[in-house]
Design a protein around this motif. Structure first.
Motif, PDB file in Angstrom:
ATOM      1  N   ALA A  99       0.964  -1.150  -0.269  1.00 33.72           N
ATOM      2  CA  ALA A  99      -0.053   0.272   0.107  1.00 33.72           C
ATOM      3  C   ALA A  99       0.800   1.160   0.252  1.00 33.72           C
ATOM      4  N   GLN A 100       0.663   2.449  -0.410  1.00 34.07           N
ATOM      5  CA  GLN A 100       0.309   3.507  -0.651  1.00 34.07           C
ATOM      6  C   GLN A 100      -0.002   4.215   0.817  1.00 34.07           C
ATOM      7  N   ILE A 101       0.026   4.860   1.661  1.00 30.76           N
ATOM      8  CA  ILE A 101      -0.058   5.141   2.746  1.00 30.76           C
ATOM      9  C   ILE A 101       0.177   7.477   2.316  1.00 30.76           C
ATOM     10  N   LEU A 102      -1.616   7.184   1.942  1.00 32.62           N
ATOM     11  CA  LEU A 102      -2.124   9.355   1.934  1.00 32.62           C
ATOM     12  C   LEU A 102      -2.196   9.893   3.510  1.00 32.62           C
ATOM     13  N   LEU A 103      -1.152  10.576   4.380  1.00 35.98           N
ATOM     14  CA  LEU A 103      -1.786  11.093   5.265  1.00 35.98           C
ATOM     15  C   LEU A 103      -2.111  12.481   4.961  1.00 35.98           C
ATOM     16  N   GLU A 104      -2.904  13.142   5.923  1.00 34.18           N
ATOM     17  CA  GLU A 104      -3.255  14.637   5.524  1.00 34.18           C
ATOM     18  C   GLU A 104      -3.524  15.427   6.877  1.00 34.18           C
ATOM     19  N   HIS A 105      -3.111  16.683   6.761  1.00 31.83           N
ATOM     20  CA  HIS A 105      -3.166  17.019   8.065  1.00 31.83           C
ATOM     21  C   HIS A 105      -2.586  19.084   7.881  1.00 31.83           C
ATOM     22  N   ALA A 106      -4.437  18.831   8.446  1.00 29.71           N
ATOM     23  CA  ALA A 106      -4.154  20.742   7.982  1.00 29.71           C
ATOM     24  C   ALA A 106      -4.508  20.701   6.529  1.00 29.71           C
ATOM     25  N   GLY A 107      -5.042  20.356   6.478  1.00 30.23           N
ATOM     26  CA  GLY A 107      -5.210  20.872   4.658  1.00 30.23           C
ATOM     27  C   GLY A 107      -3.685  20.363   3.724  1.00 30.23           C
ATOM     28  N   GLU A 108      -2.713  19.840   4.282  1.00 35.27           N
ATOM     29  CA  GLU A 108      -1.883  18.885   3.186  1.00 35.27           C
ATOM     30  C   GLU A 108      -2.078  17.963   3.127  1.00 35.27           C
ATOM     31  N   ARG A 109      -1.433  16.930   1.737  1.00 36.90           N
ATOM     32  CA  ARG A 109      -1.885  16.136   1.497  1.00 36.90           C
ATOM     33  C   ARG A 109      -0.012  14.889   1.503  1.00 36.90           C
ATOM     34  N   VAL A 110       0.092  14.547   1.943  1.00 35.24           N
ATOM     35  CA  VAL A 110       1.433  13.206   1.730  1.00 35.24           C
ATOM     36  C   VAL A 110       0.840  12.344   1.219  1.00 35.24           C
ATOM     37  N   VAL A 111       2.030  11.507   0.249  1.00 34.73           N
ATOM     38  CA  VAL A 111       1.364  10.388   0.279  1.00 34.73           C
ATOM     39  C   VAL A 111       3.388   9.725  -0.115  1.00 34.73           C
ATOM     40  N   PRO A 125      -3.711  -5.842  -5.990  1.00 30.03           N
ATOM     41  CA  PRO A 125      -4.840  -5.003  -6.959  1.00 30.03           C
ATOM     42  C   PRO A 125      -3.260  -3.956  -7.299  1.00 30.03           C
ATOM     43  N   PRO A 126      -4.364  -2.865  -8.531  1.00 32.25           N
ATOM     44  CA  PRO A 126      -2.816  -2.091  -9.689  1.00 32.25           C
ATOM     45  C   PRO A 126      -3.031  -0.831  -8.280  1.00 32.25           C
ATOM     46  N   PHE A 127      -0.919   0.148  -8.564  1.00 33.26           N
ATOM     47  CA  PHE A 127      -1.440   1.164  -8.506  1.00 33.26           C
ATOM     48  C   PHE A 127      -2.252   1.985  -8.487  1.00 33.26           C
ATOM     49  N   GLU A 128      -2.552   3.212  -7.636  1.00 37.08           N
ATOM     50  CA  GLU A 128      -3.511   3.719  -8.118  1.00 37.08           C
ATOM     51  C   GLU A 128      -2.851   5.727  -7.883  1.00 37.08           C
ATOM     52  N   VAL A 129      -2.513   6.491  -8.889  1.00 35.21           N
ATOM     53  CA  VAL A 129      -3.018   7.623  -8.554  1.00 35.21           C
ATOM     54  C   VAL A 129      -2.879   8.632  -7.697  1.00 35.21           C
ATOM     55  N   THR A 130      -2.503   9.211  -7.036  1.00 32.82           N
ATOM     56  CA  THR A 130      -2.850  10.040  -5.707  1.00 32.82           C
ATOM     57  C   THR A 130      -2.045  11.264  -5.858  1.00 32.82           C
ATOM     58  N   PRO A 131      -3.477  12.215  -6.594  1.00 34.93           N
ATOM     59  CA  PRO A 131      -2.768  13.995  -5.484  1.00 34.93           C
ATOM     60  C   PRO A 131      -2.728  13.607  -4.656  1.00 34.93           C
ATOM     61  N   CYS A 132      -1.558  14.441  -4.627  1.00 32.99           N
ATOM     62  CA  CYS A 132      -0.994  14.799  -3.273  1.00 32.99           C
ATOM     63  C   CYS A 132      -0.054  16.547  -3.209  1.00 32.99           C
ATOM     64  N   GLU A 287       8.247   4.422 -15.895  1.00 32.53           N
ATOM     65  CA  GLU A 287       7.601   4.540 -14.517  1.00 32.53           C
ATOM     66  C   GLU A 287       7.444   5.579 -13.346  1.00 32.53           C
ATOM     67  N   LEU A 288       8.505   5.420 -12.748  1.00 34.95           N
ATOM     68  CA  LEU A 288       8.696   6.378 -11.696  1.00 34.95           C
ATOM     69  C   LEU A 288       8.820   7.753 -12.547  1.00 34.95           C
ATOM     70  N   THR A 289       8.702   8.518 -13.947  1.00 34.09           N
ATOM     71  CA  THR A 289       8.831   9.480 -13.931  1.00 34.09           C
ATOM     72  C   THR A 289       7.740   9.846 -14.350  1.00 34.09           C
ATOM     73  N   ARG A 290       6.873   9.037 -15.420  1.00 35.22           N
ATOM     74  CA  ARG A 290       5.595   8.862 -15.524  1.00 35.22           C
ATOM     75  C   ARG A 290       4.540   9.242 -14.176  1.00 35.22           C
ATOM     76  N   THR A 291       4.902   8.989 -13.481  1.00 39.03           N
ATOM     77  CA  THR A 291       4.414   8.369 -11.645  1.00 39.03           C
ATOM     78  C   THR A 291       4.015  10.261 -11.323  1.00 39.03           C
ATOM     79  N   VAL A 292       5.903  10.298 -11.448  1.00 41.18           N
ATOM     80  CA  VAL A 292       5.645  12.222 -10.543  1.00 41.18           C
ATOM     81  C   VAL A 292       4.550  12.902 -11.390  1.00 41.18           C
ATOM     82  N   GLU A 293       4.914  12.773 -12.993  1.00 44.67           N
ATOM     83  CA  GLU A 293       4.168  13.010 -13.734  1.00 44.67           C
ATOM     84  C   GLU A 293       2.880  13.782 -13.654  1.00 44.67           C
ATOM     85  N   GLU A 294       2.079  12.074 -13.239  1.00 45.33           N
ATOM     86  CA  GLU A 294       0.381  12.337 -12.970  1.00 45.33           C
ATOM     87  C   GLU A 294       0.052  12.550 -12.061  1.00 45.33           C
TER      88      GLU A 294
END
Length: 334
Positions: A99-111, A125-132, A287-294
């Motif tokens: 799993a990726q871990i999405l952390l949310e605090h004080a309106g900020e998002r970290v994956v 399950p496949p990787f899911e792109v998560t904006p952060c 995949e690394l660079t495409r993921t950062v772009e997405e």
């Protein structure tokens, strides 16, 4: 208003979520650990509380006898941590339960991705792109030379070699958690229905995968099988057993290795591998660079791997990035 993300702090032995006083994939025992997946460089025993997916907790119980203080979190479930931090576990596509871990605090998002890949894998399950705002990524194969081929082509090489030598077996070295099961599942997807023979060290993990609904077909143990019965079959073992005395019980094995590192010919030669199979459970350079772009984060933090090249890519693309000086993370046999 500028954001400083002071609540998430990289330390040498892990990423510290300060308001919650918990750590992500710490390399030493802590009071509360959020674990991305079950590989030994990310999951360790001895924590007071371990938060992970049910699959990862089952893997940790099997491998490290870790069960006290376990808190299961399903994919897409959000849990509240102390200090006003929310954590959501999102598929990473690396191995069962990863799993990726999405952390949310004080309106900020970290994956925090842990380890991940973008190629399809029938065992998770496949990787899911998560904006952060901050994207914390690995860079195991963070060099442009690493471009993993489609896995169907690599499985095709294995089956072609097997068909060409019916009096021998193909012995595939594969990491015991994730890679071995993926190779077997991909063989089944390619139509290979014959029994697959296992080194004894693989049995319990394959059984755990089956318990979570991953169909690996008929599996047999090498130690319970006559040598001649394995002619014309695939045998799967840990990489350490490829050239071990154990392999002498096999019928003239063709030595193969399933790893992203098989792209590097020297690594194949070092292991005396006749049939290198470029099969990786990590993202390659594209995949690394495409993921950062997405994901398009405000800033990328790189936890481990080939950090310099990925940092340079960010600079060339006018993206903010930094490398984290974390310890205890290894290349594994991928």
């Amino acid at each position: 208003m500028a954001r400083d993300f002071a609540w998430i702090r990289p330390e040498p032995h892990g990423i510290h979520v300060v308001p919650a006083d918990c750590w992500i994939d710490p390399s030493q025992a802590v009071g509360c650990a959020l674990v991305t997946h079950g590989h030994a460089d990310h999951a360790r025993g001895g924590h007071g509380r371990t938060v992970a997916t049910p699959e990862t907790l089952a893997i940790m119980k099997l491998r490290y006898a870790t069960c006290a203080g376990a808190r299961p979190v399903a994919y897409h479930e959000t849990i509240s941590l102390p200090g006003g931090v929310d954590a959501t576990y999102i598929p990473a596509g690396h191995v069962l339960g990863s799993a990726q871990i999405l952390l949310e605090h004080a309106g900020e998002r970290v994956v925090v991705t842990g380890d991940y890949k973008r190629m399809p894998d029938p065992t998770c399950p496949p990787f899911e792109v998560t904006p952060c705002d901050i994207f914390i990524t690995e860079a195991t194969f963070g060099l442009p030379v690493f471009c993993h081929p489609p896995i169907a082509a690599e499985i095709g090489k294995l089956l072609d070699r097997l068909a060409a030598h019916p009096d021998r077996c193909v012995l595939v070295g594969a990491y015991a958690l994730g890679k071995a099961q993926r190779v077997i599942a991909e063989l089944r997807a390619a139509g290979h229905r014959a029994p697959v023979y296992l080194h004894g060290a693989m049995e319990k993990m394959c059984r755990l995968y089956a318990d979570f609904g991953i169909d690996l077909g008929e599996l047999r143990l090498v130690g319970e099988t006559d040598k001649d019965a394995m002619r014309g079959h695939v045998v799967v073992c840990p990489p350490s057993a490829l050239n071990d005395r154990w392999s002498r019980r096999l019928p003239d094995p063709i030595t193969a290795m399933a790893s992203g590192w098989m792209r590097v010919r020297q690594r194949a030669r070092q292991r005396n591998v006749e049939l290198p199979l470029v099969i990786s459970d990590h993202a390659d350079w594209g995949e690394l660079t495409r993921t950062v772009e997405e994901v398009d984060p405000h800033e990328t933090w790189i936890t481990h791997g080939r950090e310099e090249a990925l940092l340079r890519w960010h600079q060339l693309h006018q993206r903010r990035a930094r490398a984290l000086a974390l310890v205890g993370y290894e290349d594994e046999d991928d």
